[in-house]
Design a protein around this motif. Structure first.
Motif, PDB file in Angstrom:
ATOM      1  N   TRP A 124       0.890  -1.056  -0.033  1.00  0.00           N
ATOM      2  CA  TRP A 124       0.098   0.114  -0.047  1.00  0.00           C
ATOM      3  C   TRP A 124       0.751   1.046   0.019  1.00  0.00           C
ATOM      4  CZ3 TRP A 124      -4.749  -1.673  -1.102  1.00  0.00           C
ATOM      5  CH2 TRP A 124      -5.345  -2.781  -0.543  1.00  0.00           C
ATOM      6  N   THR A 125       2.004   1.410  -0.514  1.00  0.00           N
ATOM      7  CA  THR A 125       2.966   2.487  -0.484  1.00  0.00           C
ATOM      8  C   THR A 125       3.226   2.908  -1.804  1.00  0.00           C
ATOM      9  OG1 THR A 125       4.919   1.145  -0.500  1.00  0.00           O
ATOM     10  CG2 THR A 125       4.102   1.835   1.605  1.00  0.00           C
TER      11      THR A 125
ATOM     12  N   GLU B  89       1.213  11.334   2.583  1.00  0.00           N
ATOM     13  CA  GLU B  89      -0.006  11.739   3.413  1.00  0.00           C
ATOM     14  C   GLU B  89      -0.371  12.946   3.089  1.00  0.00           C
ATOM     15  OE1 GLU B  89      -0.748  10.509   7.259  1.00  0.00           O
ATOM     16  OE2 GLU B  89       0.744   8.723   7.061  1.00  0.00           O
TER      17      GLU B  89
ATOM     18  N   SER C 120      -3.766  16.142   3.817  1.00  0.00           N
ATOM     19  CA  SER C 120      -5.262  16.360   4.602  1.00  0.00           C
ATOM     20  C   SER C 120      -6.030  16.583   3.679  1.00  0.00           C
ATOM     21  CB  SER C 120      -4.893  17.787   5.133  1.00  0.00           C
ATOM     22  OG  SER C 120      -4.942  18.910   4.318  1.00  0.00           O
ATOM     23  N   ALA C 121      -7.290  16.267   3.986  1.00  0.00           N
ATOM     24  CA  ALA C 121      -8.683  16.276   3.321  1.00  0.00           C
ATOM     25  C   ALA C 121      -8.961  17.500   2.646  1.00  0.00           C
ATOM     26  CB  ALA C 121      -9.911  15.848   4.282  1.00  0.00           C
TER      27      ALA C 121
ATOM     28  N   TYR D 264     -14.722   9.437   3.731  1.00  0.00           N
ATOM     29  CA  TYR D 264     -13.408   9.003   4.264  1.00  0.00           C
ATOM     30  C   TYR D 264     -12.588  10.587   4.998  1.00  0.00           C
ATOM     31  CZ  TYR D 264     -14.391   4.993   1.830  1.00  0.00           C
ATOM     32  OH  TYR D 264     -14.992   3.804   1.302  1.00  0.00           O
ATOM     33  N   ARG D 265     -11.702  10.118   5.776  1.00  0.00           N
ATOM     34  CA  ARG D 265     -10.940  11.235   6.537  1.00  0.00           C
ATOM     35  C   ARG D 265      -9.479  11.002   6.139  1.00  0.00           C
ATOM     36  NH1 ARG D 265     -15.053  13.226   6.309  1.00  0.00           N
ATOM     37  NH2 ARG D 265     -16.570  13.241   7.760  1.00  0.00           N
ATOM     38  N   SER D 266      -8.852   9.984   5.832  1.00  0.00           N
ATOM     39  CA  SER D 266      -7.656   9.710   5.501  1.00  0.00           C
ATOM     40  C   SER D 266      -7.146   9.775   4.149  1.00  0.00           C
ATOM     41  CB  SER D 266      -7.214   8.436   6.352  1.00  0.00           C
ATOM     42  OG  SER D 266      -6.038   8.254   6.434  1.00  0.00           O
ATOM     43  N   PHE D 267      -6.279  10.487   3.766  1.00  0.00           N
ATOM     44  CA  PHE D 267      -5.923  10.400   2.108  1.00  0.00           C
ATOM     45  C   PHE D 267      -4.789  10.558   2.202  1.00  0.00           C
ATOM     46  CE2 PHE D 267     -10.123  12.409   2.677  1.00  0.00           C
ATOM     47  CZ  PHE D 267     -10.994  11.643   1.751  1.00  0.00           C
ATOM     48  N   SER D 268      -4.204  10.268   0.877  1.00  0.00           N
ATOM     49  CA  SER D 268      -2.616  10.317   0.542  1.00  0.00           C
ATOM     50  C   SER D 268      -2.789  10.934  -1.151  1.00  0.00           C
ATOM     51  CB  SER D 268      -2.026   8.893   0.663  1.00  0.00           C
ATOM     52  OG  SER D 268      -1.985   8.465   1.798  1.00  0.00           O
TER      53      SER D 268
ATOM     54  N   TRP E 281      -7.387   6.793  -0.930  1.00  0.00           N
ATOM     55  CA  TRP E 281      -7.934   6.605   0.196  1.00  0.00           C
ATOM     56  C   TRP E 281      -8.128   4.934   0.149  1.00  0.00           C
ATOM     57  CZ3 TRP E 281     -10.152   8.974  -3.783  1.00  0.00           C
ATOM     58  CH2 TRP E 281     -11.305   8.519  -4.292  1.00  0.00           C
ATOM     59  N   ARG E 282      -8.205   4.550   1.492  1.00  0.00           N
ATOM     60  CA  ARG E 282      -8.513   3.091   1.690  1.00  0.00           C
ATOM     61  C   ARG E 282     -10.004   3.038   1.475  1.00  0.00           C
ATOM     62  NH1 ARG E 282      -4.176   0.026   3.964  1.00  0.00           N
ATOM     63  NH2 ARG E 282      -5.421  -1.822   3.999  1.00  0.00           N
TER      64      ARG E 282
END
Length: 133
Positions: A72-73, A84, A86-87, A102-106, A116-117
């Motif tokens: 996942w990288t 990583e 921010s939203a 979703y709150r976590s993004f890359s 996002w997962r």
């Protein structure tokens, strides 16, 4: 392989000459089903893949080369690493439902795509578990 964090280049439409040159220029191991391609003088290093079955190919590569895995990288399309974000940084690139859910993004450092997962990752988790076991 990129899903597992392996720095893999992929050129499905590349001709033998360009693949051999890329192997030499980038000092990459060339994995191929084409035995003749491995005999080209400018191939840096190479290995014959023995089957058309994708699962068997992955098992073979993991057992022969034992690469360091970092699931996942990497971007599945361009191979670049994730960073990583921010939203708020990526809000303009998101569909409204995604931004609400979703709150976590890359973001991929190469192509700039946002990751996002989400539900799509659940299908791939079994492959990651199998490869890392």
């Amino acid at each position: 392989m990129r899903l597992l964090g392996i720095d893999a280049a992929y050129e499905p439409d590349g001709d033998d000459s360009s693949l051999a040159t890329r192997s030499a220029t980038e000092q990459r191991e060339l994995l191929t089903l084409d035995r003749g391609l491995l005999f080209r003088r400018n191939v840096h290093d190479g290995a014959l893949i023995r089957t058309d079955d994708v699962d068997a190919q992955l098992d073979d590569i993991l057992s022969r080369f034992a690469p360091r895995l970092a699931p996942w990288t990497r971007c599945l399309r361009c191979g670049a690493l994730l960073e990583e974000v921010s939203a708020t940084e990526v809000a303009a690139q998101l569909e409204p439902g995604t931004a609400r859910t979703y709150r976590s993004f890359s973001r991929y450092t190469g192509c700039g795509r946002v990751y996002w997962r989400g539900a799509h990752s659940r299908r791939l988790e079994a492959l990651v578990r199998r490869a890392t076991s």
